[in-house]
Design a protein around this motif. Structure first.
Motif, PDB file in Angstrom:
ATOM      1  N   THR A 182       0.820  -1.210   0.000  1.00  0.00           N
ATOM      2  CA  THR A 182       0.000   0.000   0.000  1.00  0.00           C
ATOM      3  C   THR A 182       0.853   1.258   0.000  1.00  0.00           C
ATOM      4  OG1 THR A 182      -0.127   0.067   2.434  1.00  0.00           O
ATOM      5  CG2 THR A 182      -1.853  -1.166   1.273  1.00  0.00           C
ATOM      6  N   ARG A 183       0.208   2.356  -0.395  1.00  0.00           N
ATOM      7  CA  ARG A 183       0.813   3.683  -0.365  1.00  0.00           C
ATOM      8  C   ARG A 183      -0.145   4.619   0.370  1.00  0.00           C
ATOM      9  NH1 ARG A 183       0.925   4.410  -5.368  1.00  0.00           N
ATOM     10  NH2 ARG A 183       3.121   3.905  -5.810  1.00  0.00           N
ATOM     11  N   SER A 184       0.378   5.426   1.272  1.00  0.00           N
ATOM     12  CA  SER A 184      -0.447   6.395   1.996  1.00  0.00           C
ATOM     13  C   SER A 184       0.008   7.815   1.653  1.00  0.00           C
ATOM     14  CB  SER A 184      -0.360   6.179   3.510  1.00  0.00           C
ATOM     15  OG  SER A 184       0.980   6.293   3.957  1.00  0.00           O
ATOM     16  N   SER A 185      -0.885   8.767   1.864  1.00  0.00           N
ATOM     17  CA  SER A 185      -0.581  10.175   1.606  1.00  0.00           C
ATOM     18  C   SER A 185      -1.583  11.019   2.380  1.00  0.00           C
ATOM     19  CB  SER A 185      -0.666  10.492   0.110  1.00  0.00           C
ATOM     20  OG  SER A 185      -2.016  10.390  -0.334  1.00  0.00           O
ATOM     21  N   ASN A 186      -1.483  12.330   2.202  1.00  0.00           N
ATOM     22  CA  ASN A 186      -2.464  13.219   2.839  1.00  0.00           C
ATOM     23  C   ASN A 186      -3.874  12.976   2.318  1.00  0.00           C
ATOM     24  OD1 ASN A 186      -0.493  14.483   4.377  1.00  0.00           O
ATOM     25  ND2 ASN A 186      -0.113  16.070   2.847  1.00  0.00           N
ATOM     26  N   GLU A 187      -3.961  12.374   1.119  1.00  0.00           N
ATOM     27  CA  GLU A 187      -5.275  12.112   0.522  1.00  0.00           C
ATOM     28  C   GLU A 187      -5.940  10.872   1.089  1.00  0.00           C
ATOM     29  OE1 GLU A 187      -2.604  13.123  -1.551  1.00  0.00           O
ATOM     30  OE2 GLU A 187      -3.523  15.108  -1.337  1.00  0.00           O
ATOM     31  N   GLY A 188      -5.183  10.049   1.821  1.00  0.00           N
ATOM     32  CA  GLY A 188      -5.799   8.883   2.428  1.00  0.00           C
ATOM     33  C   GLY A 188      -4.892   7.672   2.455  1.00  0.00           C
ATOM     34  N   ALA A 189      -5.382   6.625   3.108  1.00  0.00           N
ATOM     35  CA  ALA A 189      -4.654   5.373   3.232  1.00  0.00           C
ATOM     36  C   ALA A 189      -5.644   4.223   3.101  1.00  0.00           C
ATOM     37  CB  ALA A 189      -3.916   5.305   4.571  1.00  0.00           C
ATOM     38  N   LEU A 190      -5.123   3.060   2.753  1.00  0.00           N
ATOM     39  CA  LEU A 190      -5.947   1.871   2.571  1.00  0.00           C
ATOM     40  C   LEU A 190      -5.743   0.929   3.743  1.00  0.00           C
ATOM     41  CD1 LEU A 190      -7.704  -0.095   0.870  1.00  0.00           C
ATOM     42  CD2 LEU A 190      -5.574  -0.850  -0.236  1.00  0.00           C
ATOM     43  N   ARG A 191      -6.849   0.537   4.384  1.00  0.00           N
ATOM     44  CA  ARG A 191      -6.786  -0.501   5.408  1.00  0.00           C
ATOM     45  C   ARG A 191      -6.952  -1.850   4.711  1.00  0.00           C
ATOM     46  NH1 ARG A 191      -8.252   0.656  10.978  1.00  0.00           N
ATOM     47  NH2 ARG A 191      -8.045   2.900  11.366  1.00  0.00           N
ATOM     48  N   PRO A 192      -5.941  -2.714   4.758  1.00  0.00           N
ATOM     49  CA  PRO A 192      -6.018  -3.964   4.001  1.00  0.00           C
ATOM     50  C   PRO A 192      -7.223  -4.838   4.359  1.00  0.00           C
ATOM     51  CG  PRO A 192      -3.767  -3.548   4.686  1.00  0.00           C
ATOM     52  CD  PRO A 192      -4.616  -2.535   5.378  1.00  0.00           C
ATOM     53  N   GLU A 193      -7.620  -4.861   5.624  1.00  0.00           N
ATOM     54  CA  GLU A 193      -8.781  -5.689   5.987  1.00  0.00           C
ATOM     55  C   GLU A 193     -10.052  -5.167   5.337  1.00  0.00           C
ATOM     56  OE1 GLU A 193     -11.076  -7.665   9.834  1.00  0.00           O
ATOM     57  OE2 GLU A 193      -9.244  -6.503  10.140  1.00  0.00           O
ATOM     58  N   VAL A 194     -10.162  -3.845   5.179  1.00  0.00           N
ATOM     59  CA  VAL A 194     -11.312  -3.274   4.484  1.00  0.00           C
ATOM     60  C   VAL A 194     -11.332  -3.744   3.033  1.00  0.00           C
ATOM     61  CG1 VAL A 194     -12.313  -1.108   3.642  1.00  0.00           C
ATOM     62  CG2 VAL A 194     -11.513  -1.275   6.002  1.00  0.00           C
ATOM     63  N   LEU A 195     -10.154  -3.794   2.406  1.00  0.00           N
ATOM     64  CA  LEU A 195     -10.060  -4.287   1.033  1.00  0.00           C
ATOM     65  C   LEU A 195     -10.568  -5.722   0.937  1.00  0.00           C
ATOM     66  CD1 LEU A 195      -8.857  -3.838  -1.901  1.00  0.00           C
ATOM     67  CD2 LEU A 195      -6.781  -4.928  -1.004  1.00  0.00           C
ATOM     68  N   VAL A 196     -10.139  -6.558   1.870  1.00  0.00           N
ATOM     69  CA  VAL A 196     -10.536  -7.966   1.847  1.00  0.00           C
ATOM     70  C   VAL A 196     -12.035  -8.119   2.073  1.00  0.00           C
ATOM     71  CG1 VAL A 196     -10.369 -10.128   3.140  1.00  0.00           C
ATOM     72  CG2 VAL A 196      -8.295  -8.899   2.479  1.00  0.00           C
ATOM     73  N   ARG A 197     -12.562  -7.455   3.070  1.00  0.00           N
ATOM     74  CA  ARG A 197     -13.983  -7.615   3.372  1.00  0.00           C
ATOM     75  C   ARG A 197     -14.852  -7.037   2.251  1.00  0.00           C
ATOM     76  NH1 ARG A 197     -14.712 -10.069   7.994  1.00  0.00           N
ATOM     77  NH2 ARG A 197     -13.096 -10.015   9.605  1.00  0.00           N
ATOM     78  N   SER A 198     -14.380  -5.997   1.602  1.00  0.00           N
ATOM     79  CA  SER A 198     -15.111  -5.462   0.449  1.00  0.00           C
ATOM     80  C   SER A 198     -15.096  -6.462  -0.705  1.00  0.00           C
ATOM     81  CB  SER A 198     -14.497  -4.136   0.004  1.00  0.00           C
ATOM     82  OG  SER A 198     -14.617  -3.156   1.011  1.00  0.00           O
ATOM     83  N   ALA A 199     -13.972  -7.155  -0.880  1.00  0.00           N
ATOM     84  CA  ALA A 199     -13.886  -8.166  -1.936  1.00  0.00           C
ATOM     85  C   ALA A 199     -14.867  -9.306  -1.684  1.00  0.00           C
ATOM     86  CB  ALA A 199     -12.456  -8.706  -2.027  1.00  0.00           C
ATOM     87  N   PHE A 200     -14.985  -9.721  -0.422  1.00  0.00           N
ATOM     88  CA  PHE A 200     -15.902 -10.814  -0.096  1.00  0.00           C
ATOM     89  C   PHE A 200     -17.362 -10.374  -0.142  1.00  0.00           C
ATOM     90  CE2 PHE A 200     -12.213 -13.170   1.107  1.00  0.00           C
ATOM     91  CZ  PHE A 200     -12.602 -14.498   1.048  1.00  0.00           C
ATOM     92  N   ALA A 201     -17.605  -9.073  -0.066  1.00  0.00           N
ATOM     93  CA  ALA A 201     -18.976  -8.573  -0.178  1.00  0.00           C
ATOM     94  C   ALA A 201     -19.415  -8.420  -1.629  1.00  0.00           C
ATOM     95  CB  ALA A 201     -19.100  -7.227   0.538  1.00  0.00           C
ATOM     96  N   GLY A 202     -18.481  -8.555  -2.566  1.00  0.00           N
ATOM     97  CA  GLY A 202     -18.787  -8.360  -3.980  1.00  0.00           C
ATOM     98  C   GLY A 202     -19.205  -9.649  -4.666  1.00  0.00           C
ATOM     99  N   PRO A 203     -19.638  -9.542  -5.908  1.00  0.00           N
ATOM    100  CA  PRO A 203     -20.154 -10.708  -6.634  1.00  0.00           C
ATOM    101  C   PRO A 203     -19.110 -11.762  -6.955  1.00  0.00           C
ATOM    102  CG  PRO A 203     -20.007  -8.778  -8.072  1.00  0.00           C
ATOM    103  CD  PRO A 203     -19.748  -8.299  -6.690  1.00  0.00           C
ATOM    104  N   ALA A 204     -17.844 -11.379  -7.044  1.00  0.00           N
ATOM    105  CA  ALA A 204     -16.800 -12.342  -7.428  1.00  0.00           C
ATOM    106  C   ALA A 204     -16.640 -13.455  -6.400  1.00  0.00           C
ATOM    107  CB  ALA A 204     -15.471 -11.621  -7.628  1.00  0.00           C
ATOM    108  N   LEU A 205     -16.965 -13.186  -5.129  1.00  0.00           N
ATOM    109  CA  LEU A 205     -16.817 -14.191  -4.074  1.00  0.00           C
ATOM    110  C   LEU A 205     -18.168 -14.549  -3.455  1.00  0.00           C
ATOM    111  CD1 LEU A 205     -13.525 -12.941  -2.385  1.00  0.00           C
ATOM    112  CD2 LEU A 205     -13.835 -15.049  -3.687  1.00  0.00           C
ATOM    113  N   GLU A 206     -19.224 -14.363  -4.206  1.00  0.00           N
ATOM    114  CA  GLU A 206     -20.552 -14.696  -3.708  1.00  0.00           C
ATOM    115  C   GLU A 206     -20.618 -16.188  -3.351  1.00  0.00           C
ATOM    116  OE1 GLU A 206     -25.258 -14.255  -4.985  1.00  0.00           O
ATOM    117  OE2 GLU A 206     -23.663 -13.695  -6.385  1.00  0.00           O
TER     118      GLU A 206
END
Length: 233
Positions: A182-206
């Protein structure tokens, strides 16, 4: 506490593991400040009505995440050999919050929280999905360019084009191991667990389950414009 005619900036690399991964960032800060006092290090304090220890920390870990790569910048009023300072701190801290390395850096160094803008994470997913399926789901999110999620009652948006550098998934016993850069800046940062849980909430992992996620920060660096990574120590 020493006069601040001359200052020495001691950078300490420490871990956060075991049960102490459930300590919040403020609790970690307090624990390390108490350890500095117990170690008898000649720390400097801020000026003003409510003086505080002059120290700065790298970016806060998500609650419950462990790490092998946390950093503290401590301003000292007199020189203490780094090995001696490290030994004193180790004697004052529990093993799950133990210091690993210490060295002096330029006192004019930029603040750790902003300067360390690259990180690598290992997420261990307890899931019946395969690594290929997880990769496809994360790639679909990355292709969308933006991730939206709720934090409390507030909707948050993360620019994945800016914050997600890369990822790699592999099958492990009981699930999937996912490495995320990941890369962070003043514009924001990515929480990896949020990425994973969002992936599992999507149709690809239904239809696929996610029983749990363990998060471990493998490393932190400063990213140069040419893409190279600079170690904190």
């Amino acid at each position: 506490m020493m006069a601040e005619n001359e200052r020495f900036l001691l950078r300490v690399h420490y871990r956060k593991e075991g049960r102490l991964r459930f300590l919040g960032h403020l609790d970690v800060m307090r624990a390390l400040e108490r350890a500095v006092r117990r170690a008898g290090l000649p720390f400097c304090v801020t000026q003003g009505f409510s003086p505080r220890m002059r120290c700065a920390f790298s970016a806060a870990l998500p609650l419950g995440a462990a790490s092998a790569s946390e950093y503290l910048d401590l301003t000292l009023g007199s020189y203490v050999p780094p090995d001696e300072a490290l030994a004193r701190l180790a004697a004052a801290l529990p093993a799950d919050l133990a210091p690993i390395r210490a060295a002096y850096v330029d006192p004019r160094s930029p603040a750790l929280g902003a300067w360390l803008d690259r990180a690598s994470w290992l997420l261990t997913l307890a899931t019946d999905a395969t690594a290929d399926e997880v990769s496809a789901a994360v790639a679909a999110l990355a292709g969308a360019g933006e991730l939206t999620y709720l934090r409390g009652r507030k909707e948050k948006r993360v620019d994945l084009g800016r914050t997600l550098v890369g990822f790699d998934a592999r099958d492990v016993d009981g699930g999937v191991g996912l490495t995320v850069d990941t890369r962070s800046s003043n514009e924001g940062a990515l929480r990896p667990e949020v990425l994973v849980r969002s992936a599992f909430a999507g149709p690809a992992l239904e239809g696929r389950s996610l029983e749990g996620v363990e998060v471990f920060r493998l490393g932190q660096w400063h990213g140069e414009e040419d893409g190279s990574l600079v170690e904190a120590l």
